[in-house]
Scaffold this motif. Structure first.
Motif, short mmCIF file in Angstrom:
data_model
loop_
_atom_site.label_atom_id
_atom_site.label_comp_id
_atom_site.label_asym_id
_atom_site.label_seq_id
_atom_site.Cartn_x
_atom_site.Cartn_y
_atom_site.Cartn_z
N ARG A 424 0.81 -1.14 0.10
CA ARG A 424 -0.05 -0.05 0.08
C ARG A 424 0.66 1.46 -0.31
O ARG A 424 0.77 2.32 -1.01
N GLU A 425 1.86 1.29 1.04
CA GLU A 425 2.85 2.49 1.01
C GLU A 425 3.47 2.61 -0.20
O GLU A 425 3.56 3.75 -0.92
N ALA A 426 3.93 1.61 -0.86
CA ALA A 426 4.57 1.63 -2.11
C ALA A 426 3.46 2.21 -3.46
O ALA A 426 4.05 2.80 -4.16
N GLY A 427 2.89 1.71 -3.40
CA GLY A 427 1.58 2.04 -4.26
C GLY A 427 1.25 3.56 -4.38
O GLY A 427 1.38 4.26 -5.20
N ALA A 428 1.09 4.01 -3.17
CA ALA A 428 0.67 5.41 -2.82
C ALA A 428 1.94 6.29 -3.25
O ALA A 428 1.89 7.25 -3.96
N LYS A 429 3.11 5.90 -2.77
CA LYS A 429 4.39 6.39 -3.10
C LYS A 429 5.05 6.21 -4.58
O LYS A 429 5.80 7.12 -4.74
N SER A 430 4.05 5.71 -5.44
CA SER A 430 4.46 5.58 -6.73
C SER A 430 3.51 6.36 -7.47
O SER A 430 3.69 6.09 -8.80
N THR A 431 2.44 6.77 -6.96
CA THR A 431 1.50 7.53 -7.68
C THR A 431 1.95 9.04 -8.00
O THR A 431 2.06 9.75 -7.34
N VAL A 432 1.92 9.25 -9.28
CA VAL A 432 2.53 10.67 -10.04
C VAL A 432 1.24 11.80 -10.22
O VAL A 432 0.48 11.28 -10.94
N LEU A 433 1.42 12.67 -9.60
CA LEU A 433 0.15 13.79 -9.38
C LEU A 433 0.87 14.26 -10.94
O LEU A 433 1.78 15.12 -10.66
N LEU A 434 0.19 14.64 -12.00
CA LEU A 434 0.37 15.30 -13.19
C LEU A 434 -0.17 16.57 -13.15
O LEU A 434 0.36 17.61 -14.05
N LYS A 435 -1.37 16.69 -12.62
CA LYS A 435 -2.24 18.00 -12.79
C LYS A 435 -3.00 18.21 -11.80
O LYS A 435 -3.34 17.42 -11.22
N ASN A 436 -2.99 19.57 -11.09
CA ASN A 436 -3.83 19.68 -9.86
C ASN A 436 -4.55 21.19 -10.01
O ASN A 436 -3.50 21.95 -9.58
N THR A 437 -5.38 21.42 -10.52
CA THR A 437 -5.94 22.70 -10.63
C THR A 437 -6.53 23.36 -9.51
O THR A 437 -7.56 22.67 -9.15
N ASN A 438 -5.91 24.42 -9.08
CA ASN A 438 -6.69 25.18 -8.09
C ASN A 438 -6.81 24.07 -6.68
O ASN A 438 -8.02 24.24 -6.17
N GLY A 439 -6.13 23.13 -6.50
CA GLY A 439 -6.03 22.33 -5.33
C GLY A 439 -7.21 21.55 -5.46
O GLY A 439 -7.94 21.46 -4.38
N ALA A 440 -7.50 20.71 -6.69
CA ALA A 440 -8.69 19.99 -6.62
C ALA A 440 -8.32 18.92 -5.79
O ALA A 440 -9.51 18.21 -5.17
N LEU A 441 -7.26 18.26 -5.74
CA LEU A 441 -6.85 17.37 -4.75
C LEU A 441 -5.84 18.02 -3.60
O LEU A 441 -5.17 19.05 -3.96
N PRO A 442 -6.14 17.34 -2.50
CA PRO A 442 -6.77 16.24 -2.23
C PRO A 442 -8.18 16.61 -1.95
O PRO A 442 -8.48 17.63 -1.65
N LEU A 443 -8.81 15.49 -1.81
CA LEU A 443 -10.17 15.70 -1.57
C LEU A 443 -10.34 16.07 -0.11
O LEU A 443 -9.69 15.64 0.74
N THR A 444 -11.65 16.84 0.18
CA THR A 444 -11.77 17.25 1.39
C THR A 444 -12.40 16.32 2.44
O THR A 444 -12.51 16.52 3.81
N GLY A 445 -13.06 15.37 1.99
CA GLY A 445 -13.81 14.40 2.74
C GLY A 445 -15.15 15.01 3.12
O GLY A 445 -15.92 14.71 3.93
N LYS A 446 -15.59 16.34 2.25
CA LYS A 446 -16.98 16.75 2.42
C LYS A 446 -17.67 16.96 1.27
O LYS A 446 -18.74 17.40 1.10
N GLU A 447 -17.20 15.88 0.33
CA GLU A 447 -18.04 16.01 -0.90
C GLU A 447 -19.28 15.41 -0.79
O GLU A 447 -19.49 14.33 0.06
#
Ligand code: NOJ
Length: 889
Positions: A424-447
């Motif tokens: 799990r750790e390596a899965g998350a640490k290998s995920t590349v964030l390529l685009k993130n407009t206006n802080g769309a991520l991370p999700l807030t948990g309020k959606e």
């Protein structure tokens, strides 16, 4: 009948005679020939010739027990000294296809309690058995750029292999690297950069060895596509060819690109090297004396053993003289799998008795095998073999191919321990964030309403292991297909994990797990606060999936993925796209799409895929991964491609590596092509600044070419080994298992024992192949990995990295060097680290530059040298964002 394949005279094809380090290729590649850089000699530095040949290099270097191998060699030699001829042959040869329980097994030496060695795939976990972890694939490990994580995963995979009773894990992979972005198996390795690949393979190997299993560094070499790797496979697919394709490459490209990661990994102690199916300059990988004898064993001082890829052995005498030490799975060809014939086995016994193969060469092969076994501490491992590759049923036939008896085959040992955390750790640490407009991520948990779309988010409704060798693209893509794909003991899909997450904060959640329910997709997308779209692109080894024969046909998303993204994003202005793919895919349109607010490349994350992506989406893990390959705008931008159609009649298709060293970012940089996302690119939920570059020159000895000679080949033979064939017949009353590969002869007449109708005629032993006298050392050789002075630290580079944001994050500073010559790549990766930095704090990035990192290959001197061109060092966050630079004094 056993041992009926030709011995001495068979299959000398592939022993090419000519010189290839100096040639005039100016007609083909006018821009790569230039006049002397170090001397006044005209030197051709690059270029690949159609029908290029490979020079003979004999004899096969004997292992000398260099450095860390000394102790293992001492023990191995003492052991080998006790063996009979048949016992030696037994250790070198597989027992046949599906004759024992692992994907490959050697014979055993019952007299000395030495069990048959179990060789099992894969580079990502134990293949074809139950209760194991599916670790993130090599390409994901590369995206972590984390030495520590890769080491830990190597260790964890080693533990699982050992726990199941495996002696040798068939990994890691440094070839294919990904010359062509569509190449089917690149995901098994660490991507197209040789430096990253070499360092991470070394960590994986040391991790595996620390768990007490042998590694197999594969595949040597230039195995950059699946198409035409084996004639019988190609014939099944309707092509009429008679030989594997040849990767044609020049000497500079060989050294500066494809051999590079092998050097690091051999220095790190690789226990074995698996030779490849393809030909290298028109000589088969597993009997190419230039590659095995010269490059791997002499120049890189390899002390372990060379094992053939399965059915990659093309001859008896020729292959062992060219440096092959173990033939797998023992039978020659897949079509021949039920013949019980072998190029090795009894034919090796014949070849030693008739003098074609000198005893010292067999002794060396066996010493290398036993030394590798001691080297990783197999003598202290006592886990028994607990599974069968061929069935997960508890009881089954002792010899699966012939279906005899019924024995307890599978103990169903659960070897996962707590590895799911690491996956799990390596899965998350290998995920590349390529685009993130206006802080769309991370999700807030309020959606209020989270909606997930795409088949790639859900399960394969027929079950996670329902497709043979994972050769299908059903449900979420967490591993590619072929021998690199272990079976899932469990698979947490993104749909399950995201739903669990949403239920924790009490939001609403709906998912549509098909790409084709247009109406329902439109309706749900319109209502969603956030739309998560999962898409993929798959590839693998052999086998046709959706008309892709191992290698991909193109770089677009599968199953209408691009359409799905368009559809969802046209209704939901907050669309987040997650890509699971085996390598690069075309992302320019998605990048430009304003309604796609975030884009992530998650690769092939293994069995915790859903948990890993959820950790990133909801910010428990701040993404820090960086692309281990370039994402171009159009396929043509790479300038390299798979050879999809034979181009040499029925003879070996010619894959000409005309681009030389200019693959991936080196090609984009050289030709000034702007990619969608460059090599080394990746965002974070925080931001980092770079400052204060310091370069310190370190005092070092002069580089000198290795000189001198090896010792003579050691004589390890017992004095009582008879040369009389009568003493090598099957023992009386021996009860043979049909099709099993044995070392004994069935008649005292060597010609008929060999079954070779041309026995005794037409023999060819390459000049020098039987010479056991001291041999000259290679200038660039002298120790595992090459000349020890190549590894001297010549500069230390430091820079200050500051976390400018509000949250803790990982940054991967990268160091590139320009070697400065007109035929050098503009930039070469030569250092990296993964640093965790608290908000508002700074960390020091430190990278040591080894001497070899600033050197070029001299095709005339056959050694490394530092050119006179001005060299520069660059530090930054990707290959195209390099704010710091300095000149190397
Ligand atoms: C063929 C593959 O090329 C190799 O990587 C694998 O280890 C062997 N088969 C054994 O399955």
């Amino acid at each position: 009948m056993h041992g009926i394949i030709p011995a001495a005279v068979l299959a000398i094809a592939g022993l090419a005679q000519a010189e290839w380090v100096k040639f005039n290729n100016s007609d083909l590649f006018p821009d790569v020939t230039y006049q002397g850089f170090q001397s006044d000699n005209p030197v051709t530095i690059a270029g690949s010739r159609n029908l290029q040949d490979s020079p003979p290099k004999y004899p096969s270097p004997w292992g000398e027990g260099h450095g860390e191998w000394a102790d293992a060699y001492e023990k191995a030699r003492a052991f080998v000294h006790q063996l009979t001829l048949e016992e030696k042959v037994n250790l070198t040869t597989g027992t046949g296809w599906k004759m024992d329980r692992c994907v490959g097994q050697t014979g055993s030496i019952p007299r000395l309690g030495f069990h048959s060695l179990c060789l099992q795939d894969s580079p990502n976990g134990v293949r074809l058995t139950d209760f194991v972890s599916v670790f993130p694939s090599g390409v994901n490990l590369a995206a972590t750029w984390s030495r520590e994580l890769v080491h830990s995963i190597g260790h964890a995979m080693g533990e699982e292999h050992r726990g199941k009773g495996v002696d040798m894990q068939l990994g890691p992979v440094v070839g294919p690297m990904g010359r062509a972005p569509e190449a089917g198996r690149s995901w098994e390795g660490f991507g197209p950069d040789p430096y990253l690949s070499g360092i991470l393979a070394s960590e994986a190997i040391q991790g595996m060895h620390s768990a007490g299993v042998m590694s197999s560094l594969k595949h040597a070499i230039a195995y950059e596509q699946g198409h035409f790797r084996l004639p019988y496979e190609s014939v099944e697919m309707g092509w009429n060819i008679t030989a594997p394709y040849s990767s044609n490459l020049d000497d500079v490209t060989m050294h500066e690109l494809y051999l590079w990661p092998f050097a690091d990994a051999i220095r790190a102690g690789a226990a074995s090297v698996m030779c490849s199916y393809n030909q290298v300059n028109n000589s088969n990988g597993c009997q190419n004396s230039y590659v095995l004898n010269h490059l791997i064993k002499n120049e890189l001082g390899f002390q372990g053993f060379v094992v053939s890829d399965w059915y990659g052995t093309w001859s008896g005498v020729s292959s062992i003289l060219a440096g092959l030490d173990m033939s797998m799975p023992g039978v020659p060809e897949m079509q021949d799998q039920y013949s019980g014939r072998s190029f090795w086995g009894a034919n090796l016994t014949v070849a030693v008795l008739n003098g074609s193969v000198p005893t010292w060469r067999l002794d060396d092969a066996v010493t290398r095998i036993v030394a590798a076994w001691y080297f990783v501490g197999r003598d202290e491992a006592n886990e028994t073999l607990s599974f069968s590759t061929w069935t997960k049923d508890t009881y089954g036939p002792a010899h699966y191919a012939i279906g005899d008896g019924l024995i307890h085959l599978n103990e169903h040992r659960d070897v996962r321990g707590n590895h799911s955390n690491l996956v799990r750790e390596a899965g998350a640490k290998s995920t590349v964030l390529l685009k993130n407009t206006n802080g769309a991520l991370p999700l807030t948990g309020k959606e209020k309403l989270t909606a997930t779309f795409g088949e790639d988010a859900g399960p394969n409704i027929r079950g996670p292991n329902s497709c043979k060798q994972h050769a299908c693209d059903e449900g979420t893509l967490a591993v590619g297909w072929g021998s690199g794909a272990p079976d899932f003991a469990s698979l947490v899909t993104p749909d399950t994990a995201i739903q669990n997450e949403v239920s924790k904060f009490g939001g609403a959640y709906e998912s549509i797990l098909t790409n084709y329910a247009s109406e329902q997709i439109d309706t749900l997308a319109r209502r969603a606060d956030v739309a998560l779209v999962f898409v993929n692109s798959d590839s693998g080894e052999g086998q046709m999936v959706a008309n892709n024969y191992g290698d991909r046909n193109n770089l677009t998303l599968w199953k209408g993925g691009d359409e799905l993204v368009k559809r969802v994003s046209s209704s939901c202005p907050n669309t987040i796209v997650v890509v699971h793919s085996t390598g690069p895919v075309l992302l320019e349109e998605i990048k430009q799409n304003p309604n796609v607010t975030a884009l992530l490349w998650a690769g092939l994350p293994g069995d915790q895929t859903g948990n890993a992506i959820t950790d990133v989406l909801y910010g428990r893990v701040n993404p820090g991964a960086k692309l281990p390959f370039t994402v171009g705008v159009a396929r043509k931008d790479w300038g390299t491609d798979v050879l999809y159609a034979p181009n040499n009649g029925i003879l070996a298709p010619q894959a000409n590596f005309q681009e030389g060293i200019f693959t991936d970012y080196r090609g984009f940089d050289k030709h000034n092509i702007t990619p969608t996302y460059e090599f080394g690119y990746g965002l974070s939920y925080t931001s980092f600044s770079y400052s204060n570059l310091r370069v310190t020159k370190r005092p070092v000895r002069e580089y000198t070419a290795t000189q001198g000679y090896t010792s003579a080949a050691p004589n390890l033979s017992r004095s009582d080994v008879s040369s009389n064939p009568a003493n090598h017949l099957f023992p009386s009353n021996f009860s043979m298992v049909p099709l099993y590969i044995y070392p004994w002869l069935n008649t005292t007449d060597l010609a008929s024992a060999s079954g070779d109708r041309y026995y005794g005629s037409n023999e060819f032993i390459p000049p020098g192949a039987q010479d056991s006298s001291p041999q000259p050392l290679a200038a660039a050789g002298g120790a595992p990995g090459g000349n020890p002075a190549l590894w001297d630290i010549v500069y230390t580079v430091e820079a200050t990295i500051t976390n400018e944001g509000e949250v803790e994050g990982d940054e991967i500073p990268q160091l590139y060097i320009s070697l400065g010559g007109p035929y050098d790549a503009p930039l070469l990766l030569r250092g990296f680290d993964r640093l965790s930095i608290q908000p508002g704090r700074s960390s020091t990035f430190q990278a040591d530059i080894r001497r070899k990192d600033i050197m070029n290959w001299d095709t005339v001197a056959q050694d490394w040298y530092v050119s006179g061109y001005q060299k520069k060092v660059y530090v930054g966050s990707s290959s195209r964002n390099l704010p710091l630079s300095a000149t190397l004094a």
